[in-house]
Write a protein that holds these residues in place. Structure first.
Motif, PDB file in Angstrom:
ATOM      1  N   ASN A  77      -2.452   8.593  -0.869  1.00  0.00           N
ATOM      2  CA  ASN A  77      -3.756   8.363  -0.244  1.00  0.00           C
ATOM      3  C   ASN A  77      -3.613   7.709   1.121  1.00  0.00           C
ATOM      4  O   ASN A  77      -4.273   6.707   1.417  1.00  0.00           O
ATOM      5  CB  ASN A  77      -4.616   7.488  -1.158  1.00  0.00           C
ATOM      6  CG  ASN A  77      -5.040   8.206  -2.420  1.00  0.00           C
ATOM      7  OD1 ASN A  77      -5.835   9.138  -2.368  1.00  0.00           O
ATOM      8  ND2 ASN A  77      -4.489   7.796  -3.550  1.00  0.00           N
TER       9      ASN A  77
ATOM     10  N   ASN B 259      -6.725   3.040  -8.235  1.00  0.00           N
ATOM     11  CA  ASN B 259      -6.497   2.556  -6.872  1.00  0.00           C
ATOM     12  C   ASN B 259      -7.318   1.305  -6.569  1.00  0.00           C
ATOM     13  O   ASN B 259      -6.867   0.415  -5.845  1.00  0.00           O
ATOM     14  CB  ASN B 259      -6.821   3.655  -5.862  1.00  0.00           C
ATOM     15  CG  ASN B 259      -5.800   4.770  -5.891  1.00  0.00           C
ATOM     16  OD1 ASN B 259      -4.684   4.601  -6.367  1.00  0.00           O
ATOM     17  ND2 ASN B 259      -6.169   5.942  -5.396  1.00  0.00           N
TER      18      ASN B 259
ATOM     19  N   LEU C 154      -0.247   3.369  -3.111  1.00  0.00           N
ATOM     20  CA  LEU C 154      -1.140   4.445  -2.679  1.00  0.00           C
ATOM     21  C   LEU C 154      -0.398   5.492  -1.847  1.00  0.00           C
ATOM     22  O   LEU C 154      -0.849   5.874  -0.755  1.00  0.00           O
ATOM     23  CB  LEU C 154      -2.305   3.885  -1.851  1.00  0.00           C
ATOM     24  CG  LEU C 154      -3.221   2.854  -2.500  1.00  0.00           C
ATOM     25  CD1 LEU C 154      -4.274   2.388  -1.502  1.00  0.00           C
ATOM     26  CD2 LEU C 154      -3.884   3.421  -3.749  1.00  0.00           C
TER      27      LEU C 154
ATOM     28  N   SER D 260      -5.445  -1.494  -8.028  1.00  0.00           N
ATOM     29  CA  SER D 260      -4.238  -1.778  -7.239  1.00  0.00           C
ATOM     30  C   SER D 260      -4.581  -2.499  -5.943  1.00  0.00           C
ATOM     31  O   SER D 260      -3.920  -3.473  -5.560  1.00  0.00           O
ATOM     32  CB  SER D 260      -3.497  -0.472  -6.922  1.00  0.00           C
ATOM     33  OG  SER D 260      -3.045   0.155  -8.102  1.00  0.00           O
TER      34      SER D 260
ATOM     35  N   SER E  19     -13.842   1.657  -2.857  1.00  0.00           N
ATOM     36  CA  SER E  19     -13.113   2.542  -3.762  1.00  0.00           C
ATOM     37  C   SER E  19     -14.021   3.623  -4.320  1.00  0.00           C
ATOM     38  O   SER E  19     -13.604   4.764  -4.529  1.00  0.00           O
ATOM     39  CB  SER E  19     -12.498   1.727  -4.901  1.00  0.00           C
ATOM     40  OG  SER E  19     -11.577   0.785  -4.415  1.00  0.00           O
TER      41      SER E  19
ATOM     42  N   TRP F  61      -5.396   4.095   4.001  1.00  0.00           N
ATOM     43  CA  TRP F  61      -4.653   2.891   4.394  1.00  0.00           C
ATOM     44  C   TRP F  61      -5.323   2.117   5.524  1.00  0.00           C
ATOM     45  O   TRP F  61      -5.461   0.899   5.428  1.00  0.00           O
ATOM     46  CB  TRP F  61      -3.227   3.265   4.811  1.00  0.00           C
ATOM     47  CG  TRP F  61      -2.347   3.681   3.681  1.00  0.00           C
ATOM     48  CD1 TRP F  61      -2.672   3.731   2.357  1.00  0.00           C
ATOM     49  CD2 TRP F  61      -0.984   4.116   3.769  1.00  0.00           C
ATOM     50  NE1 TRP F  61      -1.611   4.188   1.621  1.00  0.00           N
ATOM     51  CE2 TRP F  61      -0.566   4.425   2.445  1.00  0.00           C
ATOM     52  CE3 TRP F  61      -0.089   4.282   4.820  1.00  0.00           C
ATOM     53  CZ2 TRP F  61       0.719   4.886   2.170  1.00  0.00           C
ATOM     54  CZ3 TRP F  61       1.187   4.742   4.542  1.00  0.00           C
ATOM     55  CH2 TRP F  61       1.588   5.033   3.241  1.00  0.00           C
TER      56      TRP F  61
ATOM     57  N   PHE G  59     -12.576   7.474  -2.968  1.00  0.00           N
ATOM     58  CA  PHE G  59     -11.839   8.293  -3.929  1.00  0.00           C
ATOM     59  C   PHE G  59     -12.797   9.178  -4.722  1.00  0.00           C
ATOM     60  O   PHE G  59     -13.730   8.687  -5.353  1.00  0.00           O
ATOM     61  CB  PHE G  59     -11.033   7.400  -4.879  1.00  0.00           C
ATOM     62  CG  PHE G  59     -10.083   6.469  -4.168  1.00  0.00           C
ATOM     63  CD1 PHE G  59      -8.965   6.957  -3.517  1.00  0.00           C
ATOM     64  CD2 PHE G  59     -10.332   5.106  -4.135  1.00  0.00           C
ATOM     65  CE1 PHE G  59      -8.100   6.106  -2.855  1.00  0.00           C
ATOM     66  CE2 PHE G  59      -9.471   4.246  -3.477  1.00  0.00           C
ATOM     67  CZ  PHE G  59      -8.357   4.752  -2.829  1.00  0.00           C
TER      68      PHE G  59
ATOM     69  N   LEU H  63       0.822  -1.211   0.000  1.00  0.00           N
ATOM     70  CA  LEU H  63       0.000   0.000   0.000  1.00  0.00           C
ATOM     71  C   LEU H  63       0.855   1.258   0.000  1.00  0.00           C
ATOM     72  O   LEU H  63       0.490   2.260  -0.635  1.00  0.00           O
ATOM     73  CB  LEU H  63      -0.937  -0.001   1.215  1.00  0.00           C
ATOM     74  CG  LEU H  63      -2.056  -1.039   1.205  1.00  0.00           C
ATOM     75  CD1 LEU H  63      -2.817  -1.002   2.517  1.00  0.00           C
ATOM     76  CD2 LEU H  63      -3.012  -0.781   0.042  1.00  0.00           C
TER      77      LEU H  63
END
Length: 240
Positions: free
Chosen positions: A50, A103, A47, A106, A90, A54, A94, A43
């Motif tokens: 962001n 993301n 990310l 990912s 997500s 987490w 976001f 992560l």
């Protein structure tokens, strides 16, 4: 090299007791900790901008891993539910659609890449001759990696995947396979009884997967422009 060896010995001092004397609970605990540490490194790479999300992703990862450990017979349901939750999360977490899509991909890839694959070790550990097979896989992977390193340094001329990992060579890959084959023959003759044809196929598959896994991590680190995924295993590039 000395730091790399010391880190490996410390890792062995933790892994071997958990494997041999930890039983099912100890091994599951080890896999859980490794999953959490590895996903944290992942992560931080994918990310980095962001950080506020987490903890939420970690929580979903951790709950899914625990569910896998407690209910291994329902692994497929755990996988499906966790993927859906992360996709829905997500959408909420976001604001930018492009960032959210990247993301989300990912985060879900990380779940398949780390907890899902590592959970297969739990299933292997619980199978017949599970402890021996775990050591078989680990020793062959380490042997192939070490053999490839020394063979590559001594004879390496032809690049294996220069775009992803310019130091890896075909000569190193062959040396790694031969080293793994020698170790496999010794372990098989001493502790297992796999017929020779199946043993060769198994070593070939393990060696290919080991190389591809190493190349994938190199590609991942290059894509996000980091040298090492973490600091816990000095000389090895992190726990990942």
């Amino acid at each position: 090299m000395i730091i790399r060896i010391i880190a490996a010995l410390v890792g062995l001092a933790i892994v071997v007791p958990a494997l041999v004397w930890g039983g099912e609970i100890g091994f599951k605990g080890l896999i859980f900790v490794v999953c959490i540490l590895a996903t944290d490194e992942f992560l931080r790479m994918v990310l980095p901008e962001n950080k506020p999300v987490w903890p939420m992703v970690h929580l979903i990862y951790a709950l899914a891993i625990l569910a896998w450990m407690i209910f291994p017979e329902h692994a497929l349901y755990v996988l499906c539910v966790s993927q859906i939750i992360m996709l829905l999360g997500s959408v909420v977490l976001f604001n930018d659609n492009h960032v959210g899509l990247r993301n989300a991909a990912s985060i879900n890839m990380g779940f398949l890449y780390i907890p899902f694959l590592l959970s297969q070790l739990v299933a292997l550990r619980l199978s017949e001759n599970g402890l021996t097979l775990i050591f078989f896989c680990l020793i062959l992977t380490w042997a192939a990696d070490s053999g490839a390193y020394f063979a590559g340094r001594a004879f390496g001329k032809h690049k294996l995947a220069p775009r992803v990992s310019p130091n890896k060579t075909w000569e190193g890959a062959i040396g790694g396979f031969l080293t793994a084959m020698v170790c496999a023959l010794f372990i098989n003759n001493t502790y297992l009884n796999i017929d020779f044809v199946h043993l060769i196929v198994l070593v070939v598959l393990l060696d290919i997967v080991s190389i591809l896994g190493d190349l994938f991590e190199s590609m991942l680190k290059r894509a996000v422009n980091v040298k090492d995924s973490g600091w816990i295993m000095p000389g090895h590039g992190g726990i990942l």
